[in-house]
Enzyme design. Structure first.
Site, PDB file in Angstrom:
ATOM      1  CB  SER A 112     145.440  28.956  17.824  1.00 35.06           C
ATOM      2  OG  SER A 112     146.844  28.784  17.833  1.00 35.06           O
ATOM      3  CD  GLU A 203     145.849  34.518  19.533  1.00 38.53           C
ATOM      4  OE1 GLU A 203     146.540  34.262  20.541  1.00 38.53           O
ATOM      5  OE2 GLU A 203     145.798  33.751  18.548  1.00 38.53           O
ATOM      6  CG  HIS A 286     147.237  30.882  22.542  1.00 38.42           C
ATOM      7  ND1 HIS A 286     147.081  31.759  21.498  1.00 38.42           N
ATOM      8  CD2 HIS A 286     147.455  29.663  21.978  1.00 38.42           C
ATOM      9  CE1 HIS A 286     147.206  31.098  20.358  1.00 38.42           C
ATOM     10  NE2 HIS A 286     147.436  29.827  20.614  1.00 38.42           N
TER      11      HIS A 286
END
Length: 312
Positions: A112, A203, A286
């Site tokens: 992330s 992602e 996630h």
């Protein structure tokens, strides 16, 4: 893309782990429980984790001032840690790159927002970055994902990741995994690794399809996507929009088609004409089942067979 010149050795029992709170603060008391559970996973592998109360540190929405968070990254070398594990994502890691920051060939774990640090380390010619669970998400990972991370760090073989081929073909090259939003904001900076011939795994979370469209269009306009050997698409959690609600007296089947594109339509349209293999639905992102990927390692993306394999 050339393979990184410097690589850390595999971990072994007794190696030290340093902690880094490089991004957002941990305001939720439940975060402490998740953090302790993640540390317990590392300790169960025989690693020695340096415990520091980083969850107590905050500056606005960040886990401390920039200097404090940058010091977490340099502290790993000072205490002889072989692994630097990030607590959580959110925002803030890219701020630490505004001033010179050496990221040597050391295992660096996160995803992330931590994409900024993982990519900066690789751009400096150093391997060791692992796009994988954060300490506050590690314990919630399924057994296969935790074991994959352990095996990767300890130099053992790992299984292929399985997906769905959208555009056939086979590509080999260094693997680059990233959060799309974070990586997009590294374009045009010195912290962007060489994309030529790379296999890019993307992602994201909480981004509407039009924002995904906007970011991928940016990649196309600057020629970044055109440099790749292959593309893998992981989880895009909460990135799709619901269909329209029926009008009064109208059944769901009769509802008017929405004047929008779905997430899948955007991803297919923005990548499908690049002439390279595309593998979607990879367990990376996630949601629990975030398969760890070592940045810069050579990999084979086989969209015909639906697998992504690390070649070492």
């Amino acid at each position: 893309m050339n393979l990184p010149a410097h690589q850390p050795r595999p971990l072994r029992e007794g190696d030290r782990v340093a902690l880094a709170a490089a991004s957002s603060a941990l305001p939720d008391p439940a975060d402490l429980g998740r953090l302790e559970a993640g540390i317990a996973v590392l300790e169960s592998w025989g690693l020695v984790v340096e415990r520091r109360p980083l969850h107590q540190r905050s500056w606005g929405y960040l886990a401390g001032r920039d200097a404090e968070r940058r010091a977490d990254l340099t502290r790993a070398g000072e205490v002889g840690a072989e692994l630097l594990a990030c607590l959580r994502g959110g925002w803030g890691a890219a701020r630490l790159l505004e001033h010179p920051l050496a990221l040597p060939a050391r295992w660096l774990l996160g995803f992330s927002d931590v994409t900024s640090l993982l990519w900066a380390q690789l751009a400096q010619g150093n391997a060791g970055g692992v796009h994988g669970p954060l300490l506050t998400t590690l314990a919630a990972e399924p057994p296969w994902s935790r074991e994959r991370l352990r095996a990767l760090l300890f130099g053992e073989p790992v299984a292929d990741l399985v997906g769905l081929g959208w555009r056939g073909g086979v590509a080999e090259g260094p693997v680059l995994a990233a959060n799309l939003t974070v990586a997009t904001h590294l374009l045009g900076t010195p912290h962007l690794p060489d994309l030529r011939g790379a296999i890019l795994i993307l992602e994201d979370v909480g981004e509407a399809p039009y924002r995904i469209d906007r970011m991928l269009t940016h990649w196309r306009l600057c020629g970044a996507l055109q440099q790749l050997a292959g593309i893998g698409l992981g989880q895009f959690s909460g990135c799709d929009e619901p269909g329209p609600a029926p009008e009064p007296g109208e059944s769901a089947a009769e509802a008017r088609p929405p004047r929008r594109f779905s997430l899948e339509q955007v991803l297919r349209e923005r990548t499908g004409d690049l002439g390279i293999p595309i593998l979607a639905g990879l367990p990376v992102g996630h949601e629990p089942g975030n398969g760890a990927l070592p940045l810069g390692w050579r990999a084979r993306l086989d969209a015909d067979a639906g697998v992504l394999r690390l070649l070492g």
